[in-house]
Design an enzyme around this catalytic site. Sequence first.
Site, short mmCIF file in Angstrom:
data_model
loop_
_atom_site.label_atom_id
_atom_site.label_comp_id
_atom_site.label_asym_id
_atom_site.label_seq_id
_atom_site.Cartn_x
_atom_site.Cartn_y
_atom_site.Cartn_z
N LYS A 116 0.83 -1.20 0.00
CA LYS A 116 0.00 0.00 0.00
C LYS A 116 0.87 1.25 0.00
O LYS A 116 0.51 2.28 -0.58
CB LYS A 116 -0.93 -0.01 1.21
CG LYS A 116 -2.01 -1.08 1.17
CD LYS A 116 -2.89 -0.99 2.39
CE LYS A 116 -4.03 -2.01 2.32
NZ LYS A 116 -3.56 -3.38 2.33
N HIS A 235 -13.65 -2.30 10.24
CA HIS A 235 -12.87 -1.96 9.05
C HIS A 235 -12.91 -3.07 8.00
O HIS A 235 -12.03 -3.16 7.14
CB HIS A 235 -11.41 -1.66 9.41
CG HIS A 235 -11.28 -0.73 10.56
ND1 HIS A 235 -11.74 0.57 10.54
CD2 HIS A 235 -10.76 -0.92 11.79
CE1 HIS A 235 -11.50 1.14 11.69
NE2 HIS A 235 -10.92 0.27 12.48
N ARG A 291 -5.21 -8.18 -7.23
CA ARG A 291 -5.96 -9.44 -7.16
C ARG A 291 -7.44 -9.15 -7.32
O ARG A 291 -7.89 -8.01 -7.22
CB ARG A 291 -5.72 -10.11 -5.80
CG ARG A 291 -6.04 -9.18 -4.62
CD ARG A 291 -5.79 -9.86 -3.29
NE ARG A 291 -5.76 -8.93 -2.18
CZ ARG A 291 -6.82 -8.52 -1.50
NH1 ARG A 291 -8.01 -8.96 -1.84
NH2 ARG A 291 -6.70 -7.68 -0.48
#
Length: 653
Positions: A116, A235, A291
């Site tokens: 990320k 989350h 993905r």
Amino acid sequence: MITTLLVANRGEIACRVMRTAKTMGLTTVAVHSGIDRDARHARDADIRIDLGGAKPAESYLLIDKLIAAAKASGAQAIHPGYGFLSENADFARAIEDAGLVFLGPPASAIDAMGSKSAAKALMEKAGVPLVPGYHGEAQDVETFRTAAEKIGYPVLLKATAGGGGKGMKVVEREVDLAEALQSAQREAQSSFGDSRMLVEKYVLKPRHVEIQVFADQHGNCLYLNERDCSIQRRHQKVVEEAPAPGLSAELRRAMGEAAVKAAQAIGYVVRHVEFLLDARGEFFFMEMNTRLQVEHPVTEAITGLDLVAWQIRVARGEPLPITQEQVPLNGHAIEVRLYAEDPDNDFLPATGTLALYRESAAGPGRRVDSGVAEGDQVSPFYDPMLGKLIAWGQDREEARLRLLAMLDETCVGGVRTNLAFLRRVVGHPAFAAAELDTGFIPRHEADLMRTPGELGDAFWQLAGELFVQTEPAKVRGDDIHSPWANRDGLRFGMPARIGMHLQCNGQSRLVRVGTNYRRSELAREPAPSETAFASKLAPTKASRQPKAIRQGRTLYLEWNGELEAVTAFDPIAEVEASHQHHGGMTAPMNGSIVRVLVEAGQHVEAGATLVVLEAMKMEHSIRAQQAGVVKGLFCAEGDMVNEGVVLLEMDEA
């Protein structure tokens, strides 16, 4: 040429990939851990290989074992599913080095974008707006403390290699940062084999909108519309839909083109790009994954495309079959994730045996992707998702109503699930009005969360009547006409009544039931060990009749939207055999002890973390309810513990 495909994952992921692979004429290979040998994905495969172990680090995360399994089975290609090693560059590199085909991006692309942090750096360079944050290489607590102070609390810690809420913590105060960082790093290491973190501003009331991007090896790249994934808890996404309600064609195009530009900057791979969208229509890049996502079925539903088949064809070197202008957008689709978890207990994962599992009926606009079957075990080692229910309609309301019908038809017993919670979410007026953002669940908590309490007289009376009606008839071998074998509550000179002790959710009741019913009214299911019927004996708040299913010695009875498990017991035989420690703190679920932070004789303050338990790849802290002294410690780091086991004993101050 790909003729045999190994799926390096488990659950509904592996089942979904193998289903498509089989329709394309491929032989499928499943790998499984020692405790997954009888799991559905292993049963569905043409070939299955035991990796041993139980935890992911002992099985599904062992690259050498996965490569060896592929070679032993004759597989030419490996599909990573999503999660585990799906975004691990070392795994992709090992597959390439072994001369096999990886149904994912090359290792070089994952190196550049699998993190990320790297994704944010690339977006920053490309001019895509970012949420303020830190995504550098330094991982010490002081660096994160300095970054958080600059960003401003609250902040969000996220695993750079992760997803699904694993390794993610919201930090409200500086004093909580160090502990939250350590916990998030352990979760990330356990789930993804990578403990690196980033920190960013925790944006309030955003929508979570993501773009599905697909590319081939011939320079073609396109986006397949968008998905709204704003309904989340802990989350982690709970409800996803496509297209995003209220998104204009101009905004869809702007976000789609930004996502394609990002994909082209690194190479042609299957990916999706996630954005935060505020009320003004401004979007901020959040993360990028190389993905397919759990929620890809809603994209398939509105486009009519099989994205797993696309993955296989792209891996074979085939070009994408359509252009951007030809991408369909038909109708609306909504997906919910069915989890083994307890919404009444902060959505903690649940474990046990699926004593009852019934999926909704098939039909137009209906799809169920699941990885379990009745009788399967839900272990504490893996993600608690049982499956996904996907509904499609000509418009959003048709899809929503169809999904509600599917939820009403689904039955799960033996393990706590979020099934009734999902029904309340999808049926909520705010959801029907598409009032969506990531704070939806906490904002409507009063409507969405039930308040467990005492089961009333009406419940016990209905449960008693249904339990008696579904009791199998007893026949004496020595005298088939014996009146003592009948369970008809016969009493001379008095009305026929049967008394029985029932228990449900830790509550018990002596129920006396009349027997003026006709057994011919009961509808029998094909399986001889169970009885199912729609009750006509008592109404509930719902307009439809409650479900009631008899499974062996358990009656599953729908009450106020929940499927309650009712059993009969003998109060004389139910003598408490175990001795509970006074003041003992127990494990809230099955799991493993990862940290013990106290010792016998230690004084602790209220709220202090005593023990950290890991279950379903997430950590759960056992905290002191009030100040006191640790009188006894009954667990150690590395121990496997069952729900309800006493971990330590406290003397209150």
